[in-house]
Each structure stands twice: as structure tokens, then as C-alpha cells.
Write an enzyme that holds these catalytic residues in place. Sequence first.
Site, PDB file in Angstrom:
ATOM      1  N   ARG A   7      -0.604  -2.880  -6.565  1.00  0.00           N
ATOM      2  CA  ARG A   7      -0.928  -3.865  -5.526  1.00  0.00           C
ATOM      3  C   ARG A   7      -1.918  -4.895  -6.074  1.00  0.00           C
ATOM      4  NH1 ARG A   7      -1.207  -5.029  -0.003  1.00  0.00           N
ATOM      5  NH2 ARG A   7      -3.292  -5.395   0.855  1.00  0.00           N
ATOM      6  N   HIS A  36      -4.158  -9.194   4.309  1.00  0.00           N
ATOM      7  CA  HIS A  36      -5.621  -9.169   4.387  1.00  0.00           C
ATOM      8  C   HIS A  36      -6.102 -10.065   5.524  1.00  0.00           C
ATOM      9  CE1 HIS A  36      -5.952  -7.977  -0.118  1.00  0.00           C
ATOM     10  NE2 HIS A  36      -5.938  -6.922   0.664  1.00  0.00           N
ATOM     11  N   LYS A  93     -10.838  -0.044  12.894  1.00  0.00           N
ATOM     12  CA  LYS A  93     -11.623   0.098  14.117  1.00  0.00           C
ATOM     13  C   LYS A  93     -10.796   0.609  15.300  1.00  0.00           C
ATOM     14  CE  LYS A  93     -14.879  -3.525  12.758  1.00  0.00           C
ATOM     15  NZ  LYS A  93     -15.526  -4.809  13.131  1.00  0.00           N
ATOM     16  N   TYR A 113      -9.287  -8.263  -5.045  1.00  0.00           N
ATOM     17  CA  TYR A 113      -8.144  -7.711  -5.758  1.00  0.00           C
ATOM     18  C   TYR A 113      -7.727  -8.555  -6.962  1.00  0.00           C
ATOM     19  CZ  TYR A 113      -7.035  -4.256  -2.133  1.00  0.00           C
ATOM     20  OH  TYR A 113      -7.081  -3.196  -1.275  1.00  0.00           O
ATOM     21  N   ARG A 142       0.850  -1.180   0.000  1.00  0.00           N
ATOM     22  CA  ARG A 142       0.000   0.000   0.000  1.00  0.00           C
ATOM     23  C   ARG A 142       0.891   1.236   0.000  1.00  0.00           C
ATOM     24  NH1 ARG A 142      -2.289  -3.443   4.043  1.00  0.00           N
ATOM     25  NH2 ARG A 142      -4.376  -4.220   3.497  1.00  0.00           N
ATOM     26  N   HIS A 154      -2.339   2.288  -6.694  1.00  0.00           N
ATOM     27  CA  HIS A 154      -2.845   1.106  -5.997  1.00  0.00           C
ATOM     28  C   HIS A 154      -3.039  -0.074  -6.950  1.00  0.00           C
ATOM     29  CE1 HIS A 154      -4.289  -0.556  -2.268  1.00  0.00           C
ATOM     30  NE2 HIS A 154      -5.399  -0.988  -2.827  1.00  0.00           N
TER      31      HIS A 154
END
Length: 374
Positions: A314, A337, A236, A346, A200, A311
Amino acid sequence: MAETADLAGAAHLVLVDGVSYLDPAPAVFEAMLEGWTKQQRARFLKWDGTIKPRLSLVRRFAEFSNLYPWQWQPAEFEAFMDHLQSRTPTFTVSSGRNYQNHLRMFCEYITDPRYGWMAVCQQRFGEVPVQILHEWNTVTHVSAYEGDPRRRPLTYDEIQALFDAADGRVEQIRKRGRKGALTAMRDSALLKAYYAYGLRRRENVGLDLADLRRNPKAAQYKRYGALFIRWGKSSKGSPPKRRTVFTVPEMDWIVDVIDHYLTEVRPRFGVGTHPAIWVTERSGRLSRRSANEAFEAAREAADLPEELDLHCLRHSYITHLVEFDYPERFVQDQAGHGYASTTAIYTGVSDEYRNRLLHTKLGQRFPGIWEDPK
């Protein structure tokens, strides 16, 4: 109704007791936003990336509707979404879903009895806030991927064209006798590292020299056997996730690329003891914006479609690992992931790979009858 609790963001902890506001409506609205901010900070959510955009959206919706949250109804929200779609042609389904989720969370906060905002609004205005987002006026989630369908993995030819263009910029700058050849060499190595490790944006620019790792199982790669990623994507309110990305044999050309950059190019930036791998002319760490600009310059020079962005490298890495027949779990771990379903989003394997797989399966199903054409 549940009693108000001493939770971060509770109305009685934000509003000042005994104060009579000259204009109570905007004062209560601002207190709601302040309370929501505290509630999110208590969950360790980030200000710039999460809290600030959410507050901005709530203010924007309030300004559009010309109403306060305790006056909102579903019709105002539906008109707001219609306004966004009609005025912004590039407004995507995923953007709409994010807007809906953020407004829904704000409504959940102010309608939760434990925070006390319903009681405050009833007492001061004779109205209470309600949840205005429901399944019948929000986007139905029927697809795992809702991004721009034009964003895709690059083909092998496009990858080669991109890297050739990045290398070519170095020679072009040198022939013109202009400054920037050193930066162009850095950018070429940078883009190749994004692809060779499937990183990333932040993960790559956040790399330090200390993050280079040896792999005892691949001693031939020396200190470039793996990268220790410390700035993985958080979720989160969690801190950045860490992982180790191994150098795979199909991408081991990256070993010479990074070694040349670190030994021949980077020292010429005069960065001294700076820890970063990717550095600037001013002896600082390269930014994500500069990484984007490096890709855009190479993409333009290679005459590739404008919708492709950094991106996509990736996406390409993950897709090509699958085509190299690496196990699903290995690809998932390399990409960082949490779920295999995310990795699947992806992946865009080529027709050539699928045909090769089909021929292999047919040969297994009909041995001695089906011949795999070479």
C-alpha cells in the site's frame, strides 16, 4: 462538583445499591471496568479491536503497580513504562503512545464527576482517583510518523522481484508434484491486487464479485475498471468507510491478472455461489492472516528484507501514484485517507523522481539555458 448523570457506565448504574461487599476494593475495580466497557459500547467502539485491548492494559497496569485506580500516582505509571521499555526491546514509540492514551482515557473516565466514581471511592476508601498522565510524563508528539523506519515503500525492482517470486512458486510446486499450485496462483494474483489498488488487508480479502465495477471513462477495462471498497478503515465508532478505487493506466496489467484468476483459477476451488473474490480450498473467504502468509512466502522467495510486510505494498502504491504525477487529491481519494497529511506519511518518492522533477523545474526557470539530460 457536578451531579452524577444517568450516563452509560455511571457508577450508580453498575454498582448494586444496598450490597455490602466482603472485599469492596476488587469489586469496585471490576465495576469500573464494566462501566468503562458500557461507556465505550455506547459509542459503538469495537470489542476485539478497541475495548478488549484497553481493558487488558488497565488490568496489566493494576497488576504491575499492585494498587487500585484510586491509589495510582504518576510514579507508578512512569515505572510501568520504564519496565516495558527495559523488558521489551521491540517496544516502539507508537506502542508507548497508544498505552499512554488508553490509560489516560481510563483515568478521564473515572475522574469525570458525572460518572460518580470519585464520590464512590471517597465514601468507601477515603481516596479519590486522579489523572496520572500529563504532558511532562508522556511522549511528546513531534513527528507525524512514529512507526518502524525500516518499513518503507518497495522500489520498482523489489516489486518486480516479489511478483516474479510469487509466480515462480507456482512452477516450483508443480515440478515437485505437490499440492498447492492452485493456492500459489491465487496468492500471486492477490498480492498484485494489493499493490495495483493500494488496498489495506481487510479491504482486499473483504471484496466480493459484486464489488467489481465498470468505469464508463475506461470501457477497455470492462468490469475491472474500479473496485468498490466496503470494508474501509473505520474511526471513532463509525461503520467501515466506503470508496471507489479506479484502475489507473500505469497499473492496468491488473485487469488481465484478475480476469485470469476469476475465469481460470477461482472456479477450480469449487466455491459455487460464494460471493468472495479471494477464496480458500475449503470454499470459504480468505483471511487476513492467510494474506500475510502469502506475502511472507513471496518475500522470502525473493530474498527481500524481513521488516517489509504486506502493508508495504500500500505504501508502494501511494508513492508510485505520486511519482506518476497524479494530483494530491486524487491519490488521497484512491487511498481512502481523510486528510492529505496521512497520505504524505505513506509517501517515499525515489531520488530518480525528485531529480526528474528538479530538472523539469530548472528547465522552466532557465528556458534555453538548462537542458534536461535524457
